[in-house]
Write a protein that holds these residues in place. Sequence first.
Motif, short mmCIF file in Angstrom:
data_model
loop_
_atom_site.label_atom_id
_atom_site.label_comp_id
_atom_site.label_asym_id
_atom_site.label_seq_id
_atom_site.Cartn_x
_atom_site.Cartn_y
_atom_site.Cartn_z
N LEU A 132 9.92 -1.18 6.97
CA LEU A 132 10.75 -0.55 5.95
C LEU A 132 10.42 0.92 5.80
O LEU A 132 11.32 1.75 5.59
CB LEU A 132 10.57 -1.28 4.62
N LEU A 133 9.14 1.28 5.92
CA LEU A 133 8.76 2.69 5.83
C LEU A 133 9.37 3.48 6.97
O LEU A 133 9.84 4.61 6.77
CB LEU A 133 7.23 2.81 5.85
N LEU A 134 9.37 2.90 8.16
CA LEU A 134 9.97 3.57 9.32
C LEU A 134 11.46 3.80 9.11
O LEU A 134 11.99 4.88 9.41
CB LEU A 134 9.73 2.73 10.57
N VAL A 135 12.14 2.80 8.57
CA VAL A 135 13.57 2.94 8.28
C VAL A 135 13.79 4.02 7.23
O VAL A 135 14.70 4.86 7.36
CB VAL A 135 14.15 1.60 7.82
N LEU A 136 12.98 4.02 6.19
CA LEU A 136 13.13 5.00 5.12
C LEU A 136 12.92 6.43 5.63
O LEU A 136 13.69 7.34 5.29
CB LEU A 136 12.14 4.70 3.99
N SER A 145 23.36 9.13 8.49
CA SER A 145 23.44 8.88 9.92
C SER A 145 23.24 7.39 10.21
O SER A 145 22.18 6.83 9.89
CB SER A 145 22.39 9.70 10.67
N VAL A 146 24.25 6.78 10.81
CA VAL A 146 24.13 5.38 11.23
C VAL A 146 23.19 5.28 12.42
O VAL A 146 22.42 4.31 12.54
CB VAL A 146 25.52 4.82 11.57
N ALA A 147 23.23 6.28 13.31
CA ALA A 147 22.35 6.27 14.48
C ALA A 147 20.89 6.25 14.08
O ALA A 147 20.06 5.61 14.75
CB ALA A 147 22.65 7.48 15.36
N ALA A 148 20.54 6.95 13.00
CA ALA A 148 19.15 6.96 12.55
C ALA A 148 18.70 5.57 12.12
O ALA A 148 17.56 5.17 12.38
CB ALA A 148 18.99 7.95 11.39
N VAL A 149 19.58 4.83 11.46
CA VAL A 149 19.24 3.47 11.05
C VAL A 149 19.08 2.58 12.27
O VAL A 149 18.16 1.74 12.35
CB VAL A 149 20.32 2.91 10.10
N VAL A 150 19.96 2.75 13.27
CA VAL A 150 19.86 1.96 14.50
C VAL A 150 18.52 2.21 15.19
O VAL A 150 17.81 1.27 15.59
CB VAL A 150 21.02 2.29 15.46
N VAL A 151 18.15 3.49 15.34
CA VAL A 151 16.90 3.84 16.00
C VAL A 151 15.71 3.30 15.21
O VAL A 151 14.75 2.75 15.79
CB VAL A 151 16.78 5.36 16.16
N ALA A 152 15.75 3.41 13.89
CA ALA A 152 14.64 2.95 13.06
C ALA A 152 14.46 1.44 13.17
O ALA A 152 13.34 0.95 13.34
CB ALA A 152 14.87 3.34 11.60
N VAL A 153 15.54 0.70 13.10
CA VAL A 153 15.45 -0.76 13.20
C VAL A 153 14.99 -1.17 14.60
O VAL A 153 14.18 -2.09 14.76
CB VAL A 153 16.81 -1.40 12.85
#
Length: 284
Positions: A132-136, A145-153
């Motif tokens: 969750l910290l990485l996603v945040l 950015s949707v891409a940022a969420v994809v990369v984080a997950v």
Amino acid sequence: MTTVMTRGPRPLPAGPGATRRRPPLVIGAGALFIVLLALLGPMAAPHSPTAQLGAPFQQPGGEFLLGTDVLGRDVASRVLGGGRTIVLIATAATTVAGVLGVLAGVLAAMVSRRLGDFVVRVIDALAVLPALLLVLVLAAGFPGSVAAVVVAVALATTPFSTRVLRAAAKTVLSSGYVEVSVARGDSKWAVLRHDVLPNLAGPALMDTALRLVASLHLTATAGFLGLGRGGAAPDWGRMVSENAPGASLAIAPFLVPALLLVLLSVCVGLLAGRLADMVGRGTA
């Protein structure tokens, strides 16, 4: 002289999946229905999901099948339009994590032990960080950015895939037919293409299904925290957080997206467990 009557042997079931065939079909149908609802729902929305059309928290009925939300927007339209992003982000992140996991896991298994351990340690550095910290951090660094969420997950789930697939690849590499291939002079590329990758298909598919469940949870959590797409865009996770304070006034805006998220996660999780059983029996 007495005759002792003995009971004959019990008939065996038709097969290992005879009593389990129906539940996976039902679960699969439920998961497929929710996925189709998420992907095709925006085309069936009766209103704009971002337009304020009425008073906040109107009860279901009349023009608004599920009532209105905290800002007076049509709940039914937001439900129909709010699942596509979650499903697509989770699927994209799972695909990226699966590809990275296969590449890193096979590489770590086929190179020398010292180099393989180094690759795994580098990947494990990501596992130290809470998912969750990485996603945040990534989503906050690239707001909207949707891409940022994809990369984080994807980065949050890749370390686990790498370890699982490295262990599976090492098992394949230690098998007799691989030793025969190496003994007759086959190149590493030939061994990888003809022996390792085909036998990794089952474990990779099982791991992908399990990682999809984790990706769905993280993506829904990101939406709940308001990360990713803009605040006006419909999102099942964001709908839960937006309408939770008014649940005593209107339950549908909060309950319907929450139920859809739970049902999707449960159905995918049960299918992943069933797939794990099938792969386990196939490799036993």
